[in-house]
Structures are given as structure tokens and as C-alpha cells.
Design a protein around this motif. Structure first.
Motif, mmCIF file in Angstrom:
data_model
loop_
_atom_site.group_PDB
_atom_site.id
_atom_site.type_symbol
_atom_site.label_atom_id
_atom_site.label_comp_id
_atom_site.label_asym_id
_atom_site.label_seq_id
_atom_site.Cartn_x
_atom_site.Cartn_y
_atom_site.Cartn_z
ATOM 1 N N GLU A 49 33.444 25.454 20.449
ATOM 2 C CA GLU A 49 33.827 24.905 21.748
ATOM 3 C C GLU A 49 33.448 23.430 21.860
ATOM 4 O O GLU A 49 34.212 22.612 22.368
ATOM 5 C CB GLU A 49 33.168 25.711 22.880
ATOM 6 C CG GLU A 49 33.516 25.236 24.262
ATOM 7 C CD GLU A 49 34.993 25.327 24.606
ATOM 8 O OE1 GLU A 49 35.441 24.539 25.453
ATOM 9 O OE2 GLU A 49 35.710 26.169 24.025
ATOM 10 N N MET A 50 32.266 23.094 21.367
ATOM 11 C CA MET A 50 31.834 21.694 21.401
ATOM 12 C C MET A 50 32.720 20.826 20.514
ATOM 13 O O MET A 50 33.098 19.713 20.904
ATOM 14 C CB MET A 50 30.374 21.589 20.968
ATOM 15 C CG MET A 50 29.412 22.151 21.998
ATOM 16 S SD MET A 50 27.707 22.277 21.415
ATOM 17 C CE MET A 50 27.304 20.573 21.144
ATOM 18 N N ALA A 51 33.059 21.325 19.340
ATOM 19 C CA ALA A 51 33.935 20.566 18.443
ATOM 20 C C ALA A 51 35.312 20.364 19.071
ATOM 21 O O ALA A 51 35.894 19.281 18.991
ATOM 22 C CB ALA A 51 34.063 21.287 17.104
ATOM 23 N N ARG A 52 35.828 21.404 19.730
ATOM 24 C CA ARG A 52 37.124 21.293 20.401
ATOM 25 C C ARG A 52 37.068 20.247 21.510
ATOM 26 O O ARG A 52 37.964 19.427 21.660
ATOM 27 C CB ARG A 52 37.540 22.648 20.992
ATOM 28 C CG ARG A 52 38.938 22.620 21.603
ATOM 29 C CD ARG A 52 39.184 23.790 22.542
ATOM 30 N NE ARG A 52 38.326 23.788 23.704
ATOM 31 C CZ ARG A 52 38.493 23.000 24.778
ATOM 32 N NH1 ARG A 52 39.473 22.119 24.812
ATOM 33 N NH2 ARG A 52 37.668 23.064 25.801
ATOM 34 N N ILE A 88 44.152 13.160 32.053
ATOM 35 C CA ILE A 88 43.074 14.066 32.464
ATOM 36 C C ILE A 88 43.620 15.479 32.645
ATOM 37 O O ILE A 88 42.982 16.455 32.260
ATOM 38 C CB ILE A 88 42.379 13.549 33.741
ATOM 39 C CG1 ILE A 88 41.499 12.342 33.386
ATOM 40 C CG2 ILE A 88 41.539 14.642 34.396
ATOM 41 C CD1 ILE A 88 40.929 11.598 34.582
ATOM 42 N N HIS A 89 44.810 15.585 33.217
ATOM 43 C CA HIS A 89 45.396 16.910 33.401
ATOM 44 C C HIS A 89 45.949 17.480 32.095
ATOM 45 O O HIS A 89 45.986 18.690 31.911
ATOM 46 C CB HIS A 89 46.476 16.876 34.485
ATOM 47 C CG HIS A 89 45.896 16.758 35.853
ATOM 48 N ND1 HIS A 89 45.696 15.538 36.458
ATOM 49 C CD2 HIS A 89 45.424 17.683 36.712
ATOM 50 C CE1 HIS A 89 45.148 15.725 37.639
ATOM 51 N NE2 HIS A 89 44.963 17.011 37.816
ATOM 52 N N THR A 90 46.371 16.623 31.185
ATOM 53 C CA THR A 90 46.882 17.080 29.891
ATOM 54 C C THR A 90 45.742 17.522 28.979
ATOM 55 O O THR A 90 45.799 18.587 28.370
ATOM 56 C CB THR A 90 47.683 15.960 29.200
ATOM 57 O OG1 THR A 90 48.757 15.567 30.054
ATOM 58 C CG2 THR A 90 48.234 16.427 27.861
ATOM 59 N N TYR A 91 44.720 16.701 28.886
ATOM 60 C CA TYR A 91 43.554 16.992 28.050
ATOM 61 C C TYR A 91 42.437 17.497 28.958
ATOM 62 O O TYR A 91 41.626 16.715 29.430
ATOM 63 C CB TYR A 91 43.083 15.746 27.309
ATOM 64 C CG TYR A 91 44.105 15.164 26.369
ATOM 65 C CD1 TYR A 91 44.272 15.687 25.103
ATOM 66 C CD2 TYR A 91 44.894 14.087 26.742
ATOM 67 C CE1 TYR A 91 45.200 15.146 24.229
ATOM 68 C CE2 TYR A 91 45.822 13.543 25.882
ATOM 69 C CZ TYR A 91 45.965 14.085 24.629
ATOM 70 O OH TYR A 91 46.885 13.547 23.771
ATOM 71 N N GLN A 92 42.408 18.763 29.207
ATOM 72 C CA GLN A 92 41.435 19.329 30.139
ATOM 73 C C GLN A 92 40.014 19.150 29.613
ATOM 74 O O GLN A 92 39.775 19.137 28.416
ATOM 75 C CB GLN A 92 41.734 20.796 30.373
ATOM 76 C CG GLN A 92 43.077 20.979 31.056
ATOM 77 C CD GLN A 92 43.450 22.432 31.204
ATOM 78 O OE1 GLN A 92 42.766 23.308 30.732
ATOM 79 N NE2 GLN A 92 44.555 22.663 31.884
#
Length: 128
Positions: A49-52, A88-92
Motif C-alpha cells: 500500500e505504501m509503495a502504491r 487530485i481526483h484522478t490520483y486518489q
């Protein structure tokens, strides 16, 4: 005749105690192994999750950089709020984006978010 019975009972009791101690020891070892495996799985999940999140954050900045570099007329800087909102909305998972040419911050979008609302209200009350 009592001695053979005594030794037989003692042998049975010793066998029962030995088997019980072995079962407790094996059960304890099994719990430790299961706990270790659970922690390893949890660690792998959080690491993924952190890497993502790092990849997402980096790619949003790269996308914003590409937009600004392509734009020679400065239209993207004028429309920074709209671009930042879209990213911001694309890359949550991004709380804000900043425009800082030459290392000097010119714009931040959003300037404050919902989690900062209560902080701003308290600051306003202190200043008055």
C-alpha cells in the motif's frame, strides 16, 4: 503384587504428563508460527500500500510537470487550480498540489482541506 501395579500406574501417569507437555509445547510453537505468518502478511500488505501511494504521488507530480512544460503560454499556471483538482481526483490519496517554479511556492491547491477546517476555526477564535 502391589509394586508392579505401582510402577504401571506411575508409568501411565508419566506417559500422560509427557504427552500433555508435548501437546502444550507443540501448540505454543504452532501459535508462534501462526502469529509470525500473520504479521508477515500484514507487513507485506502495508508495504504494498505504501509503495502504491508513493507511485501514485510521483506520477501525479510527473503529470503536472508535463502539463506545465508543454504549456509555453502559461495557461496551465493560470488554470492551476482546475488542473490540480482534476489530478487530485484522478490520483486518489493526494491532499494537495503545489506549484513552485524555481523552488518558490506560488500556488497551493487546495489551500486548506476538510481536515484543517477545525484548526482554522480555532485559530480565528484565538486571533479575535
Amino acid at each position: 503384587m502391589r509394586w508392579p501395579r505401582f510402577w504401571t500406574v506411575l508409568l501411565i501417569i508419566s506417559a500422560i504428563v509427557g504427552v500433555s507437555v508435548y501437546n502444550v509445547s507443540a501448540s505454543d510453537a504452532s501459535v508462534k508460527v501462526h502469529t509470525r505468518e500473520s504479521l508477515l502478511d500484514l507487513t507485506k500488505t502495508y508495504a504494498g500500500e505504501m509503495a502504491r501511494q508513493v507511485r501514485t504521488s510521483a506520477s501525479s507530480v510527473q503529470a503536472l510537470e508535463a502539463i506545465i512544460r508543454i504549456d509555453e503560454m502559461g495557461i496551465s499556471a493560470q488554470n492551476f487550480d482546475s488542473l490540480a483538482d482534476t489530478l487530485i481526483h484522478t490520483y486518489q490519496g493526494i491532499s494537495n498540489l503545489q506549484l513552485a517554479p524555481s523552488g518558490q511556492i506560488e500556488r497551493i491547491y487546495p489551500l486548506k482541506d476538510d481536515s484543517q477546517e477545525h484548526l482554522m476555526d480555532k485559530t480565528d477564535m484565538v486571533g479575535t
